[in-house]
Motif scaffolding. Structure first.
Motif, PDB file in Angstrom:
ATOM      1  N   ALA A   3       0.730  -1.055   0.014  1.00 46.49           N
ATOM      2  CA  ALA A   3      -0.037  -0.123  -0.065  1.00 46.49           C
ATOM      3  C   ALA A   3       1.006   1.096   0.082  1.00 46.49           C
ATOM      4  O   ALA A   3       1.826   1.283   0.520  1.00 46.49           O
ATOM      5  N   LEU A   5       0.529   5.738   0.353  1.00 44.31           N
ATOM      6  CA  LEU A   5      -0.119   6.815   0.629  1.00 44.31           C
ATOM      7  C   LEU A   5       0.173   7.833  -0.591  1.00 44.31           C
ATOM      8  O   LEU A   5       1.342   8.126  -0.682  1.00 44.31           O
ATOM      9  N   THR A  37      -2.608  -0.996  -3.139  1.00 39.21           N
ATOM     10  CA  THR A  37      -3.709  -0.262  -2.885  1.00 39.21           C
ATOM     11  C   THR A  37      -2.998   1.197  -2.782  1.00 39.21           C
ATOM     12  O   THR A  37      -2.021   1.500  -2.019  1.00 39.21           O
ATOM     13  N   LEU A  38      -3.804   2.257  -3.447  1.00 37.42           N
ATOM     14  CA  LEU A  38      -3.418   3.458  -3.407  1.00 37.42           C
ATOM     15  C   LEU A  38      -4.272   4.294  -2.301  1.00 37.42           C
ATOM     16  O   LEU A  38      -5.664   4.386  -2.484  1.00 37.42           O
ATOM     17  N   TYR A  39      -3.724   4.787  -1.016  1.00 34.65           N
ATOM     18  CA  TYR A  39      -4.766   5.679  -0.316  1.00 34.65           C
ATOM     19  C   TYR A  39      -4.663   7.149  -0.924  1.00 34.65           C
ATOM     20  O   TYR A  39      -3.472   7.547  -1.098  1.00 34.65           O
ATOM     21  N   TYR A  41      -4.475  10.754  -0.783  1.00 34.47           N
ATOM     22  CA  TYR A  41      -4.649  11.944   0.155  1.00 34.47           C
ATOM     23  C   TYR A  41      -4.501  13.202  -0.404  1.00 34.47           C
ATOM     24  O   TYR A  41      -3.723  13.585  -1.431  1.00 34.47           O
ATOM     25  N   VAL A  49      -7.317  11.965   3.835  1.00 41.05           N
ATOM     26  CA  VAL A  49      -7.475  10.769   3.034  1.00 41.05           C
ATOM     27  C   VAL A  49      -8.697  10.470   2.562  1.00 41.05           C
ATOM     28  O   VAL A  49      -9.742  10.453   3.559  1.00 41.05           O
ATOM     29  N   THR A  52      -9.680   5.219  -1.629  1.00 37.36           N
ATOM     30  CA  THR A  52      -8.632   4.442  -2.242  1.00 37.36           C
ATOM     31  C   THR A  52      -8.865   4.069  -3.728  1.00 37.36           C
ATOM     32  O   THR A  52      -9.850   4.303  -4.197  1.00 37.36           O
ATOM     33  N   GLN A  54      -7.226   0.970  -6.646  1.00 35.92           N
ATOM     34  CA  GLN A  54      -6.204  -0.056  -6.990  1.00 35.92           C
ATOM     35  C   GLN A  54      -5.225   0.129  -8.062  1.00 35.92           C
ATOM     36  O   GLN A  54      -5.902   0.478  -8.981  1.00 35.92           O
ATOM     37  N   TRP A 102     -14.550   7.349   0.447  1.00 29.46           N
ATOM     38  CA  TRP A 102     -14.656   7.152   1.697  1.00 29.46           C
ATOM     39  C   TRP A 102     -15.814   7.947   2.079  1.00 29.46           C
ATOM     40  O   TRP A 102     -16.009   8.950   1.800  1.00 29.46           O
ATOM     41  N   ILE A 131      -2.137   0.577   7.824  1.00 29.73           N
ATOM     42  CA  ILE A 131      -3.139   0.179   7.152  1.00 29.73           C
ATOM     43  C   ILE A 131      -4.298  -0.126   8.081  1.00 29.73           C
ATOM     44  O   ILE A 131      -5.373   0.310   7.897  1.00 29.73           O
ATOM     45  N   GLU A 135      -7.623   2.039   8.489  1.00 29.28           N
ATOM     46  CA  GLU A 135      -8.839   1.315   8.167  1.00 29.28           C
ATOM     47  C   GLU A 135      -9.896   1.288   9.297  1.00 29.28           C
ATOM     48  O   GLU A 135     -11.256   1.637   9.371  1.00 29.28           O
TER      49      GLU A 135
END
Length: 152
Positions: A3, A5, A37-39, A41, A49, A52, A54, A102, A131, A135
């Motif tokens: 993952a 950020l 996984t790309l969070y 921000y 954030v 997400t 992919q 989100w 992570i 979450e």
């Protein structure tokens, strides 16, 4: 789990979340496996954030071919792209999928307080512990606090 950020200007973060931007242009980006996984921000003024995505694949075209190949996916003006890539031979194009906005963004203050991390200038790797904490924070209902994302 792999993952990252990924720091984005709010305009581009919103475009990814809206589905109008399906590829992110970076001057350089390390090799990452598909499914990373790309969070997402979103920088100032959001400083949170927002969701997400992919990573599908990273393409590395010559900088002078980026506009021709990706103009319909990158949601950036040709002039701005040219300035951004002006001194590079090649760029990194992060093609993304499975974007999820989100319901409750996680603000920078929570990244600092609970994860002990700062927002990256470009990107930073996240550990499994990061992570899990991220979450957990995003899943909780706000405790009477209101938080909105500028322009959302």
């Amino acid at each position: 789990m792999t993952a990252v950020l990924l720091s984005l200007r709010p305009r581009y973060a919103r475009a990814i979340l809206a589905g109008t931007k399906t590829a992110e242009v970076r001057r350089r980006f390390p090799h990452q496996p598909p499914g990373t996984t790309l969070y997402l921000y979103s920088s100032t003024p959001d400083r949170a954030v927002l969701g997400t995505a992919q990573l599908d694949v990273i393409d590395r075209p010559s900088a002078d071919r980026v506009w021709t190949l990706y103009q319909d996916q990158i949601d950036i003006e040709k002039t701005a792209l040219g300035e951004y890539l002006s001194d590079l031979e090649a760029a990194a194009i992060l093609r993304i999928n499975d974007v999820r906005r989100w319901r409750h963004p996680v603000p920078l203050r929570d990244l600092r307080l609970h994860l002990g991390i700062e927002a990256p200038q470009s990107f930073r790797y996240l550990t499994d512990e990061h992570i899990g904490l991220l979450e957990t924070i995003r899943a909780r209902e706000p405790l009477g606090l209101s938080y909105s994302v500028a322009g959302a």
